[in-house]
Write a protein that holds these residues in place. Structure first.
Motif, PDB file in Angstrom:
ATOM      1  N   UNK A   1      -7.156   5.975   1.679  1.00 52.11           N
ATOM      2  CA  UNK A   1      -8.247   5.177   1.124  1.00 52.11           C
ATOM      3  C   UNK A   1      -8.213   3.819   1.800  1.00 52.11           C
ATOM      4  N   UNK A   2      -9.318   3.458   2.408  1.00 53.53           N
ATOM      5  CA  UNK A   2      -9.441   2.175   3.077  1.00 53.53           C
ATOM      6  C   UNK A   2     -10.193   1.246   2.121  1.00 53.53           C
ATOM      7  N   UNK A   3      -9.528   0.226   1.610  1.00 51.90           N
ATOM      8  CA  UNK A   3     -10.132  -0.720   0.669  1.00 51.90           C
ATOM      9  C   UNK A   3     -10.692  -1.905   1.454  1.00 51.90           C
ATOM     10  N   UNK A   4     -11.910  -2.307   1.104  1.00 52.99           N
ATOM     11  CA  UNK A   4     -12.526  -3.490   1.700  1.00 52.99           C
ATOM     12  C   UNK A   4     -13.360  -4.176   0.637  1.00 52.99           C
ATOM     13  N   UNK A   5     -13.963  -5.305   0.965  1.00 57.12           N
ATOM     14  CA  UNK A   5     -14.648  -6.095  -0.060  1.00 57.12           C
ATOM     15  C   UNK A   5     -15.851  -5.390  -0.675  1.00 57.12           C
ATOM     16  N   UNK A   6     -16.394  -4.407  -0.017  1.00 57.91           N
ATOM     17  CA  UNK A   6     -17.557  -3.678  -0.542  1.00 57.91           C
ATOM     18  C   UNK A   6     -17.193  -2.393  -1.272  1.00 57.91           C
ATOM     19  N   UNK A   7     -15.912  -2.041  -1.309  1.00 58.16           N
ATOM     20  CA  UNK A   7     -15.510  -0.825  -2.008  1.00 58.16           C
ATOM     21  C   UNK A   7     -14.375  -0.103  -1.297  1.00 58.16           C
ATOM     22  N   UNK A   8     -14.490   1.229  -1.255  1.00 54.06           N
ATOM     23  CA  UNK A   8     -13.454   2.063  -0.638  1.00 54.06           C
ATOM     24  C   UNK A   8     -14.111   3.104   0.260  1.00 54.06           C
ATOM     25  N   UNK A   9     -13.398   3.504   1.294  1.00 52.86           N
ATOM     26  CA  UNK A   9     -13.788   4.609   2.159  1.00 52.86           C
ATOM     27  C   UNK A   9     -12.603   5.557   2.231  1.00 52.86           C
ATOM     28  N   UNK A  10     -12.882   6.849   2.192  1.00 49.59           N
ATOM     29  CA  UNK A  10     -11.815   7.845   2.259  1.00 49.59           C
ATOM     30  C   UNK A  10     -11.831   8.512   3.623  1.00 49.59           C
ATOM     31  N   UNK A  11     -10.635   8.712   4.177  1.00 46.88           N
ATOM     32  CA  UNK A  11     -10.483   9.449   5.433  1.00 46.88           C
ATOM     33  C   UNK A  11      -9.455  10.548   5.182  1.00 46.88           C
ATOM     34  N   UNK A  12      -9.843  11.780   5.428  1.00 48.55           N
ATOM     35  CA  UNK A  12      -8.959  12.923   5.214  1.00 48.55           C
ATOM     36  C   UNK A  12      -7.945  13.038   6.343  1.00 48.55           C
ATOM     37  N   UNK A  13      -6.702  13.339   5.993  1.00 48.76           N
ATOM     38  CA  UNK A  13      -5.663  13.546   7.007  1.00 48.76           C
ATOM     39  C   UNK A  13      -5.940  14.795   7.835  1.00 48.76           C
ATOM     40  N   UNK A  14      -6.700  15.736   7.287  1.00 51.93           N
ATOM     41  CA  UNK A  14      -6.964  16.984   8.003  1.00 51.93           C
ATOM     42  C   UNK A  14      -7.810  16.770   9.252  1.00 51.93           C
ATOM     43  N   UNK A  15      -8.556  15.664   9.326  1.00 52.66           N
ATOM     44  CA  UNK A  15      -9.397  15.417  10.499  1.00 52.66           C
ATOM     45  C   UNK A  15      -8.717  14.486  11.496  1.00 52.66           C
ATOM     46  N   UNK A  16      -7.536  13.982  11.148  1.00 49.28           N
ATOM     47  CA  UNK A  16      -6.843  13.022  12.002  1.00 49.28           C
ATOM     48  C   UNK A  16      -5.750  13.696  12.825  1.00 49.28           C
ATOM     49  N   UNK A  17      -5.571  13.198  14.033  1.00 53.69           N
ATOM     50  CA  UNK A  17      -4.480  13.681  14.888  1.00 53.69           C
ATOM     51  C   UNK A  17      -3.197  12.945  14.518  1.00 53.69           C
ATOM     52  N   UNK A  18      -2.079  13.407  15.051  1.00 55.45           N
ATOM     53  CA  UNK A  18      -0.801  12.754  14.780  1.00 55.45           C
ATOM     54  C   UNK A  18      -0.788  11.314  15.289  1.00 55.45           C
ATOM     55  N   UNK A  19      -1.411  11.074  16.445  1.00 60.39           N
ATOM     56  CA  UNK A  19      -1.479   9.711  16.972  1.00 60.39           C
ATOM     57  C   UNK A  19      -2.267   8.802  16.031  1.00 60.39           C
ATOM     58  N   UNK A  20      -3.343   9.326  15.455  1.00 63.68           N
ATOM     59  CA  UNK A  20      -4.148   8.541  14.527  1.00 63.68           C
ATOM     60  C   UNK A  20      -3.372   8.237  13.244  1.00 63.68           C
ATOM     61  N   UNK A  21      -2.632   9.232  12.755  1.00 69.49           N
ATOM     62  CA  UNK A  21      -1.824   9.020  11.551  1.00 69.49           C
ATOM     63  C   UNK A  21      -0.784   7.934  11.789  1.00 69.49           C
ATOM     64  N   UNK A  22      -0.130   7.970  12.944  1.00 70.77           N
ATOM     65  CA  UNK A  22       0.850   6.938  13.285  1.00 70.77           C
ATOM     66  C   UNK A  22       0.186   5.570  13.397  1.00 70.77           C
ATOM     67  N   UNK A  23      -0.998   5.534  14.002  1.00 69.06           N
ATOM     68  CA  UNK A  23      -1.733   4.285  14.179  1.00 69.06           C
ATOM     69  C   UNK A  23      -2.105   3.678  12.820  1.00 69.06           C
ATOM     70  N   UNK A  24      -2.607   4.494  11.899  1.00 69.03           N
ATOM     71  CA  UNK A  24      -2.991   4.012  10.554  1.00 69.03           C
ATOM     72  C   UNK A  24      -1.751   3.528   9.799  1.00 69.03           C
ATOM     73  N   UNK A  25      -0.677   4.286   9.867  1.00 67.37           N
ATOM     74  CA  UNK A  25       0.556   3.888   9.193  1.00 67.37           C
ATOM     75  C   UNK A  25       1.085   2.557   9.734  1.00 67.37           C
ATOM     76  N   UNK A  26       0.974   2.371  11.038  1.00 66.46           N
ATOM     77  CA  UNK A  26       1.413   1.114  11.642  1.00 66.46           C
ATOM     78  C   UNK A  26       0.527  -0.049  11.176  1.00 66.46           C
ATOM     79  N   UNK A  27      -0.797   0.174  11.106  1.00 64.23           N
ATOM     80  CA  UNK A  27      -1.723  -0.874  10.647  1.00 64.23           C
ATOM     81  C   UNK A  27      -1.528  -1.162   9.166  1.00 64.23           C
ATOM     82  N   UNK A  28      -1.177  -0.147   8.390  1.00 68.83           N
ATOM     83  CA  UNK A  28      -0.999  -0.328   6.952  1.00 68.83           C
ATOM     84  C   UNK A  28       0.214  -1.191   6.639  1.00 68.83           C
ATOM     85  N   UNK A  29       1.227  -1.148   7.484  1.00 66.48           N
ATOM     86  CA  UNK A  29       2.427  -1.930   7.235  1.00 66.48           C
ATOM     87  C   UNK A  29       2.335  -3.357   7.782  1.00 66.48           C
ATOM     88  N   UNK A  30       1.310  -3.650   8.563  1.00 66.31           N
ATOM     89  CA  UNK A  30       1.166  -5.003   9.125  1.00 66.31           C
ATOM     90  C   UNK A  30       0.648  -5.984   8.099  1.00 66.31           C
TER      91      UNK A  30
END
Length: 155
Positions: free
Chosen positions: A126-155
Motif C-alpha cells: 500500500x502506497x500512502x500519499x496525501x490524497x489516499x492510498x494506492x495498492x500494488x500487488x506483489x504478483x505483478x512485480x519482479x524480484x528487482x522491483x520488490x527489492x527496489x520498493x523495500x529499499x525505498x520503504x526503509x529510507x
C-alpha cells in the motif's frame, strides 16, 4: 534506473486490491454511532412525535446502511468493473524519482517525495500519499522491483 511491468485490471485484481486495502481504510468498521442515531431518531419520531412515516424512513435508512456495509466489497468491485479502465493493460514503472502507471485512459505519477509511507501487506504494498492510498500487488512485480520498493520503504 527504470523498472517496468504490465498487468491487467480485471476482477481478481480488483478483489485483491479491496481485500488488502480494507484493514487500512476508514470503511473497515461499521458506523455504529450513525446506526444508533438513526434508530433512536426513528423510534423517537414514531413514539414521541407520532410520525410513523418519518420514523419508519429513518429506521429503513439505518437498515440500508447495514446492507451497504455488508455488500461493500462486491459493490466496490462492480463499480470498478464498470469503469473505462477495466480490462485494460496497465504499465507500471519505477524510477529513482517516481512511480508511474499508465493505460489508454489515464497516466498517474507519484514522486517519492509525495509518498508518506509504504505498508507491506500479505499480497502486496500500500502506497500512502496525501490524497489516499494506492495498492500494488506483489504478483505483478519482479524480484528487482520488490527489492527496489523495500529499499525505498526503509529510507
Amino acid at each position: 534506473m527504470s523498472l517496468t511491468t504490465t498487468y491487467k485490471l480485471d476482477k481478481p485484481y480488483y478483489y485483491e486490491c479491496f481485500d488488502e486495502s480494507l484493514p487500512y481504510s476508514k470503511g473497515a468498521k461499521p458506523k455504529y454511532f450513525l446506526l444508533l442515531l438513526l434508530v433512536c431518531l426513528g423510534l423517537f419520531s414514531i413514539y414521541a412525535m407520532d410520525d410513523h412515516y418519518l420514523g419508519t424512513f429513518l429506521i429503513m435508512v439505518g437498515v440500508l446502511e447495514c446492507v451497504a456495509f455488508y455488500y461493500r466489497r462486491p459493490w466496490w468491485v462492480t463499480r470498478q468493473m464498470f469503469s473505462r479502465a477495466s480490462g485494460s493493460q496497465v504499465t507500471l514503472e519505477f524510477t529513482d524519482e517516481a512511480i508511474s502507471s499508465s493505460n489508454h485512459y489515464k497516466n498517474h505519477t507519484l514522486t517519492w517525495s509525495e509518498i508518506t509511507a509504504i505498508t507491506k501487506t500479505p499480497r502486496g504494498y500500500l502506497i500512502h500519499h496525501k490524497h489516499g492510498m494506492q495498492y500494488i500487488s506483489s504478483s505483478v512485480l519482479t524480484d528487482d522491483m520488490l527489492d527496489f520498493i523495500n529499499k525505498k520503504a526503509t529510507q
